[in-house]
Design an enzyme around this catalytic site. Sequence first.
Site, PDB file in Angstrom:
ATOM      1  CE  LYS A  11      -3.982  -2.256   2.188  1.00 38.18           C
ATOM      2  NZ  LYS A  11      -4.995  -2.169   3.271  1.00 38.18           N
ATOM      3  CE1 TYR A  51      -9.469  -2.929   0.293  1.00 38.82           C
ATOM      4  CE2 TYR A  51      -8.518  -1.015  -0.799  1.00 38.82           C
ATOM      5  CZ  TYR A  51      -8.378  -2.145  -0.012  1.00 38.82           C
ATOM      6  OH  TYR A  51      -7.131  -2.497   0.471  1.00 38.82           O
ATOM      7  CG  ASN A 114      -3.738  -2.264   6.838  1.00 47.07           C
ATOM      8  OD1 ASN A 114      -3.603  -1.977   5.654  1.00 47.07           O
ATOM      9  ND2 ASN A 114      -4.783  -2.922   7.299  1.00 47.07           N
ATOM     10  CG  HIS A 117      -5.376  -6.345  -0.405  1.00 46.83           C
ATOM     11  ND1 HIS A 117      -6.605  -6.317   0.199  1.00 46.83           N
ATOM     12  CD2 HIS A 117      -5.440  -7.290  -1.377  1.00 46.83           C
ATOM     13  CE1 HIS A 117      -7.401  -7.204  -0.416  1.00 46.83           C
ATOM     14  NE2 HIS A 117      -6.711  -7.801  -1.374  1.00 46.83           N
ATOM     15  CD  GLU A 128      -8.923  -9.379  -3.704  1.00 45.98           C
ATOM     16  OE1 GLU A 128      -7.769  -9.711  -3.370  1.00 45.98           O
ATOM     17  OE2 GLU A 128      -9.790  -9.021  -2.887  1.00 45.98           O
TER      18      GLU A 128
HETATM   19  N1  UDP Z   1      -9.791  -0.391   7.119  1.00 49.15           N
HETATM   20  C1  UDP Z   1      -9.886   0.858   7.714  1.00 49.15           C
HETATM   21  N2  UDP Z   1     -10.614   0.972   8.877  1.00 49.15           N
HETATM   22  C2  UDP Z   1     -11.207  -0.102   9.473  1.00 49.15           C
HETATM   23  C3  UDP Z   1     -11.118  -1.361   8.860  1.00 49.15           C
HETATM   24  C4  UDP Z   1     -10.396  -1.475   7.678  1.00 49.15           C
HETATM   25  O1  UDP Z   1      -9.359   1.833   7.205  1.00 49.15           O
HETATM   26  O2  UDP Z   1     -11.848   0.067  10.533  1.00 49.15           O
HETATM   27  C5  UDP Z   1      -9.038  -0.523   5.846  1.00 49.15           C
HETATM   28  C6  UDP Z   1      -7.692  -1.213   6.040  1.00 49.15           C
HETATM   29  O3  UDP Z   1      -6.738  -0.598   5.160  1.00 49.15           O
HETATM   30  C7  UDP Z   1      -7.998  -2.635   5.610  1.00 49.15           C
HETATM   31  C8  UDP Z   1      -8.996  -2.396   4.466  1.00 49.15           C
HETATM   32  O4  UDP Z   1      -9.788  -1.308   4.933  1.00 49.15           O
HETATM   33  O5  UDP Z   1      -6.842  -3.333   5.219  1.00 49.15           O
HETATM   34  C9  UDP Z   1      -9.897  -3.560   4.139  1.00 49.15           C
HETATM   35  O6  UDP Z   1     -10.542  -3.995   5.309  1.00 49.15           O
HETATM   36  P1  UDP Z   1     -10.710  -5.541   5.655  1.00 49.15           P
HETATM   37  O7  UDP Z   1     -11.670  -5.634   6.794  1.00 49.15           O
HETATM   38  O8  UDP Z   1     -11.029  -6.285   4.395  1.00 49.15           O
HETATM   39  O9  UDP Z   1      -9.277  -5.954   6.217  1.00 49.15           O
HETATM   40  P2  UDP Z   1      -8.065  -6.816   5.605  1.00 49.15           P
HETATM   41  O10 UDP Z   1      -8.663  -7.982   4.862  1.00 49.15           O
HETATM   42  O11 UDP Z   1      -7.274  -5.892   4.712  1.00 49.15           O
HETATM   43  O12 UDP Z   1      -7.267  -7.240   6.811  1.00 49.15           O
END
Ligand code: UDP
Length: 140
Positions: A11, A51, A114, A117, A128
Amino acid sequence: MALERTLSILKPDATRRNLTGKINARFEEAGLRIVAQKRAWLSQAQAEKFYEVHKARPFFGELVSFMISGPVVLQVLEGENAVTRNREIMGATDPSKAEPGTIRREFAESIEANSVHGSDSPENAAIEIAYFFAGTEIVG
Ligand code: UDP
């Protein structure tokens, strides 16, 4: 166990801090091969579509803005159980809750920024990967 592929994205917080090599080393140390990789700057439309599943969530707008705030590295990782293996080494979404030694615990800035992905199922991985890569770009 069958060889599997998963989509990975480094990211904008990772590219901004020049961490792509360090994170790629984690994948390789875990037995995952980078069988496709390209740097890209996503458009708003591309990020929104990627997303789409989170469209109704309160963080959607900020997440899209973050994902287009700088370049990303799009990757296909291949290995035994690649989807689950990658999720294990990535760690929990929120870096403060991620296990010590995981990529997010070690490198992520926040729950949003974070660093990585990773697809969450083989079905989503196929969707994807096809979203970002032509079959000819993946060299296993
Ligand atoms: N995210 C965020 N706030 C939240 C939860 C998720 O900004 O409270 C963002 C974060 O970058 C995350 C992405 O949205 O990686 C997708 O969320 P998901 O729940 O799918 O998490 P992941 O599969 O990436 O762990």
